[in-house]
Write a protein that holds these residues in place. Structure first.
Motif, PDB file in Angstrom:
ATOM      1  N   THR A 428     -21.553  17.438  15.288  1.00 51.99           N
ATOM      2  CA  THR A 428     -20.761  18.364  16.085  1.00 51.99           C
ATOM      3  C   THR A 428     -20.052  19.342  15.151  1.00 51.99           C
ATOM      4  O   THR A 428     -19.381  18.935  14.215  1.00 51.99           O
ATOM      5  CB  THR A 428     -19.737  17.597  16.941  1.00 51.99           C
ATOM      6  OG1 THR A 428     -20.441  16.680  17.773  1.00 51.99           O
ATOM      7  CG2 THR A 428     -18.933  18.560  17.796  1.00 51.99           C
ATOM      8  N   LYS A 429     -20.169  20.635  15.432  1.00 54.11           N
ATOM      9  CA  LYS A 429     -19.672  21.643  14.500  1.00 54.11           C
ATOM     10  C   LYS A 429     -18.174  21.851  14.646  1.00 54.11           C
ATOM     11  O   LYS A 429     -17.641  21.856  15.753  1.00 54.11           O
ATOM     12  CB  LYS A 429     -20.403  22.964  14.727  1.00 54.11           C
ATOM     13  CG  LYS A 429     -19.956  24.056  13.754  1.00 54.11           C
ATOM     14  CD  LYS A 429     -20.762  25.315  13.903  1.00 54.11           C
ATOM     15  CE  LYS A 429     -20.299  26.375  12.906  1.00 54.11           C
ATOM     16  NZ  LYS A 429     -21.040  27.631  13.027  1.00 54.11           N
ATOM     17  N   ILE A 430     -17.500  22.012  13.529  1.00 59.69           N
ATOM     18  CA  ILE A 430     -16.088  22.381  13.514  1.00 59.69           C
ATOM     19  C   ILE A 430     -16.023  23.888  13.288  1.00 59.69           C
ATOM     20  O   ILE A 430     -16.369  24.381  12.218  1.00 59.69           O
ATOM     21  CB  ILE A 430     -15.324  21.637  12.409  1.00 59.69           C
ATOM     22  CG1 ILE A 430     -15.513  20.120  12.569  1.00 59.69           C
ATOM     23  CG2 ILE A 430     -13.853  22.011  12.460  1.00 59.69           C
ATOM     24  CD1 ILE A 430     -15.006  19.570  13.865  1.00 59.69           C
ATOM     25  N   PHE A 431     -15.600  24.622  14.303  1.00 57.58           N
ATOM     26  CA  PHE A 431     -15.548  26.080  14.231  1.00 57.58           C
ATOM     27  C   PHE A 431     -14.213  26.524  13.634  1.00 57.58           C
ATOM     28  O   PHE A 431     -13.197  25.825  13.747  1.00 57.58           O
ATOM     29  CB  PHE A 431     -15.703  26.697  15.620  1.00 57.58           C
ATOM     30  CG  PHE A 431     -17.081  26.552  16.213  1.00 57.58           C
ATOM     31  CD1 PHE A 431     -18.037  27.528  16.025  1.00 57.58           C
ATOM     32  CD2 PHE A 431     -17.416  25.433  16.953  1.00 57.58           C
ATOM     33  CE1 PHE A 431     -19.301  27.402  16.565  1.00 57.58           C
ATOM     34  CE2 PHE A 431     -18.669  25.297  17.501  1.00 57.58           C
ATOM     35  CZ  PHE A 431     -19.620  26.285  17.307  1.00 57.58           C
ATOM     36  N   THR A 432     -14.232  27.699  13.010  1.00 55.05           N
ATOM     37  CA  THR A 432     -13.002  28.297  12.527  1.00 55.05           C
ATOM     38  C   THR A 432     -12.441  29.228  13.589  1.00 55.05           C
ATOM     39  O   THR A 432     -13.147  29.664  14.506  1.00 55.05           O
ATOM     40  CB  THR A 432     -13.242  29.090  11.240  1.00 55.05           C
ATOM     41  OG1 THR A 432     -14.127  30.201  11.524  1.00 55.05           O
ATOM     42  CG2 THR A 432     -13.894  28.209  10.175  1.00 55.05           C
ATOM     43  N   THR A 433     -11.158  29.538  13.443  1.00 47.22           N
ATOM     44  CA  THR A 433     -10.523  30.442  14.402  1.00 47.22           C
ATOM     45  C   THR A 433     -11.189  31.808  14.378  1.00 47.22           C
ATOM     46  O   THR A 433     -11.403  32.436  15.431  1.00 47.22           O
ATOM     47  CB  THR A 433      -9.035  30.581  14.065  1.00 47.22           C
ATOM     48  OG1 THR A 433      -8.442  29.286  14.025  1.00 47.22           O
ATOM     49  CG2 THR A 433      -8.323  31.426  15.103  1.00 47.22           C
ATOM     50  N   GLU A 434     -11.558  32.290  13.180  1.00 43.62           N
ATOM     51  CA  GLU A 434     -12.178  33.604  13.071  1.00 43.62           C
ATOM     52  C   GLU A 434     -13.524  33.656  13.816  1.00 43.62           C
ATOM     53  O   GLU A 434     -13.837  34.650  14.468  1.00 43.62           O
ATOM     54  CB  GLU A 434     -12.389  33.975  11.597  1.00 43.62           C
ATOM     55  CG  GLU A 434     -11.127  34.346  10.842  1.00 43.62           C
ATOM     56  CD  GLU A 434     -10.284  33.129  10.486  1.00 43.62           C
ATOM     57  OE1 GLU A 434     -10.790  31.998  10.629  1.00 43.62           O
ATOM     58  OE2 GLU A 434      -9.118  33.327  10.091  1.00 43.62           O
ATOM     59  N   GLU A 435     -14.295  32.573  13.714  1.00 43.83           N
ATOM     60  CA  GLU A 435     -15.589  32.544  14.402  1.00 43.83           C
ATOM     61  C   GLU A 435     -15.420  32.668  15.914  1.00 43.83           C
ATOM     62  O   GLU A 435     -16.151  33.417  16.569  1.00 43.83           O
ATOM     63  CB  GLU A 435     -16.320  31.240  14.067  1.00 43.83           C
ATOM     64  CG  GLU A 435     -16.880  31.182  12.666  1.00 43.83           C
ATOM     65  CD  GLU A 435     -17.547  29.840  12.375  1.00 43.83           C
ATOM     66  OE1 GLU A 435     -18.674  29.850  11.867  1.00 43.83           O
ATOM     67  OE2 GLU A 435     -16.931  28.794  12.640  1.00 43.83           O
ATOM     68  N   LEU A 436     -14.453  31.950  16.467  1.00 48.26           N
ATOM     69  CA  LEU A 436     -14.282  31.964  17.927  1.00 48.26           C
ATOM     70  C   LEU A 436     -13.601  33.245  18.399  1.00 48.26           C
ATOM     71  O   LEU A 436     -13.885  33.716  19.508  1.00 48.26           O
ATOM     72  CB  LEU A 436     -13.486  30.739  18.356  1.00 48.26           C
ATOM     73  CG  LEU A 436     -14.152  29.386  18.033  1.00 48.26           C
ATOM     74  CD1 LEU A 436     -13.389  28.248  18.690  1.00 48.26           C
ATOM     75  CD2 LEU A 436     -15.605  29.359  18.465  1.00 48.26           C
ATOM     76  N   LYS A 437     -12.738  33.833  17.564  1.00 52.42           N
ATOM     77  CA  LYS A 437     -12.162  35.134  17.936  1.00 52.42           C
ATOM     78  C   LYS A 437     -13.246  36.197  18.004  1.00 52.42           C
ATOM     79  O   LYS A 437     -13.295  37.014  18.932  1.00 52.42           O
ATOM     80  CB  LYS A 437     -11.090  35.534  16.918  1.00 52.42           C
ATOM     81  CG  LYS A 437      -9.762  34.851  17.107  1.00 52.42           C
ATOM     82  CD  LYS A 437      -8.726  35.401  16.125  1.00 52.42           C
ATOM     83  CE  LYS A 437      -7.365  34.775  16.353  1.00 52.42           C
ATOM     84  NZ  LYS A 437      -6.344  35.304  15.402  1.00 52.42           N
ATOM     85  N   LEU A 502     -21.228  19.255  24.482  1.00 59.12           N
ATOM     86  CA  LEU A 502     -20.185  19.755  23.590  1.00 59.12           C
ATOM     87  C   LEU A 502     -20.816  20.190  22.273  1.00 59.12           C
ATOM     88  O   LEU A 502     -21.494  19.411  21.616  1.00 59.12           O
ATOM     89  CB  LEU A 502     -19.149  18.662  23.325  1.00 59.12           C
ATOM     90  CG  LEU A 502     -18.030  19.044  22.346  1.00 59.12           C
ATOM     91  CD1 LEU A 502     -17.132  20.097  22.965  1.00 59.12           C
ATOM     92  CD2 LEU A 502     -17.210  17.820  21.962  1.00 59.12           C
ATOM     93  N   LEU A 503     -20.614  21.443  21.896  1.00 59.21           N
ATOM     94  CA  LEU A 503     -21.198  21.978  20.666  1.00 59.21           C
ATOM     95  C   LEU A 503     -20.245  21.885  19.476  1.00 59.21           C
ATOM     96  O   LEU A 503     -20.696  21.869  18.342  1.00 59.21           O
ATOM     97  CB  LEU A 503     -21.611  23.435  20.885  1.00 59.21           C
ATOM     98  CG  LEU A 503     -22.592  23.690  22.032  1.00 59.21           C
ATOM     99  CD1 LEU A 503     -22.876  25.181  22.159  1.00 59.21           C
ATOM    100  CD2 LEU A 503     -23.871  22.920  21.833  1.00 59.21           C
ATOM    101  N   GLY A 504     -18.955  21.853  19.730  1.00 60.40           N
ATOM    102  CA  GLY A 504     -18.022  21.773  18.617  1.00 60.40           C
ATOM    103  C   GLY A 504     -16.590  21.985  19.088  1.00 60.40           C
ATOM    104  O   GLY A 504     -16.320  22.113  20.291  1.00 60.40           O
ATOM    105  N   CYS A 505     -15.661  22.042  18.152  1.00 55.60           N
ATOM    106  CA  CYS A 505     -14.260  22.229  18.482  1.00 55.60           C
ATOM    107  C   CYS A 505     -13.556  22.949  17.336  1.00 55.60           C
ATOM    108  O   CYS A 505     -14.099  23.097  16.247  1.00 55.60           O
ATOM    109  CB  CYS A 505     -13.576  20.889  18.765  1.00 55.60           C
ATOM    110  SG  CYS A 505     -13.501  19.785  17.337  1.00 55.60           S
TER     111      CYS A 505
END
Length: 782
Positions: A428-437, A502-505
């Motif tokens: 499961t991938k841990i995304f960064t705030t910049e990626e989701l913004k 669920l792909l990540g958080c």
């Protein structure tokens, strides 16, 4: 019928014996003294050597490196040793022609496997291809790809049995039905496909097979081809390759097979201080990482020549050639390097590509002082700026660490670390705030998919083009953090086609974020209760399919997951539909894992009005039968088209489950069903599913069926006779069925329809405890 695979005959030779190089070299430092350096257009450097038929002396480091020069061709052609290497096909083999030899690779001429057909699908030509390098110091390079050409082909490649000592088969498929669809320059499966082979391979055999004998595409493609070759040397020309009668010859002439070559079969350290170590002065030894080991030698920087021949690599005199002199001033050659200097009265680095040399007096003292002060201030500003941005960066890092802890990062880590049975998906991938913004255009309002009790859901587009749903939680207190982490842990354990993935958080933002697959066709609640009635596609068959898929997903959660999972908030608003109308169960924020040695757990009562199990409400004992009750209410929605709680006369709140059970007692089942369900379902089906709903809504959870039993019963209902009962004459309820159903109830307790991925309605929402208890009576005998 394919012909039998070929039998290969080849000679096993003695193990490598060391052959000491001569003490002196030729003037060009390429070959041993007295040995030719070229065969036609091919330069043959030591440790390779051309075999001289008139001399017993060896020009190579070992017989495996012998090159045979055939002068009967004009110009002459070079071949690998005839009795050690061979191309092979169906029962035949021929010599391997050398095209080029470099410090790391040797490129040899290719062969192509082909299979051609007549218009009726008969095979008129069938050839295989293969290569034998076994027991040598050569392996197939990773620069090669297996390439298949055609519109009705699949190609297979494998080691030659009994020689390679490996057991695998690889290949690829290329299919196209229309010549206009075939792209030029692309080799991804339409007209052309390519695949890699394992490293260290020393033999292979490749064949081309057909799917439909070219009968459908014979007009523009009569043959299929497969070959191994250097990928960068081949460009697919599209349909013109199908009709080119010289295609195979063109590949043979332009696309070589690349071989890695090494010395010996061990590492540099193993060979040092032994007669088998051939790296000379000013050279370095490099271990070969693929195949069966071995090493190669190369000259150090600033040196050139043949690193295998005495006296080794020679210093490059960078100052000797005035046209390539790197200095603008005085050039001094050094071993492996050079030095530039400026003559007296000049200053600078003396490099042509640098500051060069300038007269010492070309700058006044005032100019020097001004430049010095300017550079000084510039250095100060740069230093202050660097310190400021470093401090800001540290603040951001500390803030993210703070959010990570605040949003339950350590709790999630403990949950994952304690999962010894491996049920949690570690990928499961841990995304960064910049990626989701970036994915949500900085969480723009126009990207909102919906809002719910636990947060807002945004549509996101990842860099790879995948569309996702990003759930941004509201500002949470400590009790909500545990609920959020619970949803993450539960979803990472679930792998079912009817459960939202669920792909990540992301935990490093102010509020936690979850990234799901995007299910874009809305909720079942929206489809059933939309203004104007249910969607046109929502037929009886579709309703049954949705019920079966939802029940199957819940049965999986209850009994097939690594640890049993009780959803605790089953409702039509948490059942999503994708573009193909496939059901997806969502929202696990309220779910609970059940230990294998327990049948129930005690929790705070949580759920949604109208769906909540009365027994759970009164006892706080959560079991899998609580989900069964809630699913029974969802079945009622599908059957009646009514909402779980309806307002009558603008005041009285009626519970759909209670209304249904009362209607059964009064023998008025069909009067509350949706008219379309009555028209399309058979009498036998409706009676059977009505009985199933009654069992699901039993006040005593022990008497309810399990979700597995619900799935089996729904499957049985789907297989029942589909004669619409409303066409049968004399039905005891048929006279007033349609009239009663057409009256329908359109009141909606919820102001807005529930949205996918979002939370449940809290129990305290707008209802007192007494009002709620009136909707959920105690468990009394009926």
């Amino acid at each position: 019928m394919h012909r039998a695979l070929f039998f290969l005959l080849f000679v096993y030779l003695p193990h490598l014996q060391s052959i000491s190089p001569a003490a002196a070299t030729t003037t060009n430092n390429v070959t041993l003294p007295g040995c030719p350096s070229k065969c036609g257009n091919v330069t043959v450097p030591y440790p390779f050597g051309i075999v001289s038929p008139s001399s017993n002396s060896s020009c190579s480091i070992d017989p495996w490196f012998d090159i045979t020069c055939n002068t009967s061709f004009n110009p002459p052609k070079a071949f690998l040793s005839a009795d050690k290497f061979a191309y092979t096909g169906f029962g035949s083999s021929h010599r391997v022609e050398v095209l080029d030899i470099s410090d790391e690779y040797i490129r040899v001429k290719n062969t192509v496997a082909s299979k051609c057909y007549n218009q009726s699908g008969g095979v008129i030509d069938d050839n295989a291809t293969g290569l034998v390098l076994s027991h040598s110091y050569f392996t197939l390079s990773e620069l090669n790809k297996l390439i298949t050409i055609g519109c009705d082909e699949y190609a297979l490649v494998s080691p030659i049995a009994g020689i390679e000592g490996k057991n695998f088969t690889s290949g690829c498929v290329t299919v196209c039905s229309n010549v206009q669809d075939v792209p030029i320059g692309s080799c991804s499966g339409m007209g052309c496909c390519s695949t890699s082979l394992p490293t260290g391979l020393t033999t292979y055999v490749a064949q081309v097979f057909t799917l439909n004998h070219h009968t459908r595409i014979w007009s523009f493609d009569k043959c299929g081809y497969v070959f191994l070759g250097e990928q960068t040397a081949f460009t697919f020309q599209g349909p013109s390759d199908f009709t080119d009668p010289n295609f195979a010859n063109r590949v043979v002439d332009t696309v070589p097979v690349v071989l890695d070559w090494v010395i010996g079969s061990a590492t540099c350290n193993d060979y040092k201080n032994t007669p088998d170590y051939y790296c000379q002065q000013n050279s370095v030894c490099v271990d070969f990482k693929g195949g069966n080991g071995g090493y190669r030698c190369s000259c150090q920087n600033g040196y050139q020549g043949n690193p295998y021949l005495t006296p080794g690599c020679l210093d490059i005199d960078e100052c000797a050639d005035p046209n390539n002199n790197p200095c603008n001033g005085t050039c001094t050659n050094l071993p492996g390097s050079f030095n530039c200097s400026c003559p007296h009265g000049y200053e600078g680095d003396g490099l042509k590509n640098g500051r060069g040399c300038m007269p010492t007096n070309s700058k006044s003292p005032a100019l020097k002082l001004s430049l010095g002060i300017g550079f000084g201030f510039l250095s100060i500003f740069i230093g202050m700026g660097w310190m400021y941005f470093s401090q800001q960066r540290r603040k951001v890092i500390k803030l993210r660490e703070k959010y990570f802890l605040k949003n339950g990062g350590m709790l999630l880590k403990q949950q994952l670390d304690s999962n010894e049975d491996g049920s949690v998906n570690q990928s499961t991938k841990i995304f960064t705030t910049e990626e989701l913004k970036k994915a949500t255009n900085n969480f723009s309002e126009d990207r909102i998919l919906g809002r719910g009790g636990y947060g807002t859901v945004y549509k996101g587009i990842l860099p790879n083009g995948n569309i996702v749903a990003i759930k941004k939680s509201k500002v949470m207190d400590e009790s909500q953090i545990e609920q959020f982490i619970n949803e993450v842990v539960i979803l990472t354990q679930i792998n079912h086609r009817n459960v939202v993935k669920l792909l990540g958080c992301c935990l490093e933002s102010e509020v936690p974020l979850l990234v799901y697959e995007c299910v874009s066709n809305g909720t079942l609640f929206d489809q059933i209760h939309r203004i104007g009635g249910a969607m046109a596609w929502l037929t009886w068959d579709h309703r049954l399919r949705i019920a079966i898929e939802s029940a199957g997903a819940l049965a999986y959660l209850h009994s097939a997951a690594t640890k049993p999972i009780i959803h605790r908030d089953v409702k039509s608003a948490n059942i999503l539909l994708d573009d193909n109308l496939v059901t997806k169960i969502s929202d696990f924020g309220a779910s609970r894992l059940i230990p294998l040695d327990q049948a129930q757990v005690t929790t705070l009562v949580q759920g949604t009005l109208g769906y909540l199990d009365p027994e759970y409400f009164h006892t706080s004992q959560l079991t899998d039968k609580s989900d069964v009750y809630s699913f029974g209410v969802v079945l009622l929605e599908l059957l009646t088209g009514k909402k779980p709680l309806c307002i009558e006369n603008g005041k009285v709140v009626r519970n759909l489950a209670t209304f249904f059970l009362e209607s059964l007692k009064e023998n008025k089942l069909f009067q509350i069903l949706d008219p379309r369900v009555v028209r399309e379902g058979s009498l036998e089906q409706l009676q059977a599913i009505g009985s199933l709903v009654k069992r699901c809504l039993n006040m005593n959870g022990y008497d309810r069926p399990s979700m597995k039993e619900v799935v089996m019963e729904l499957e049985r209902v789907r297989k029942l006779t589909k004669q619409p009962w409303v066409n049968q004459q004399g039905s005891h309820e048929g006279g007033n069925l349609i009239h009663a159903s057409d009256q329908g109830e359109n009141s909606d307790l919820y102001g807005d329809s529930m949205n996918p991925y979002t939370g449940s309605i809290e129990l305290s929402s707008n209802y007192s405890s007494d009002q709620f208890r009136s909707l959920y009576p105690t468990n009394e005998p009926r």
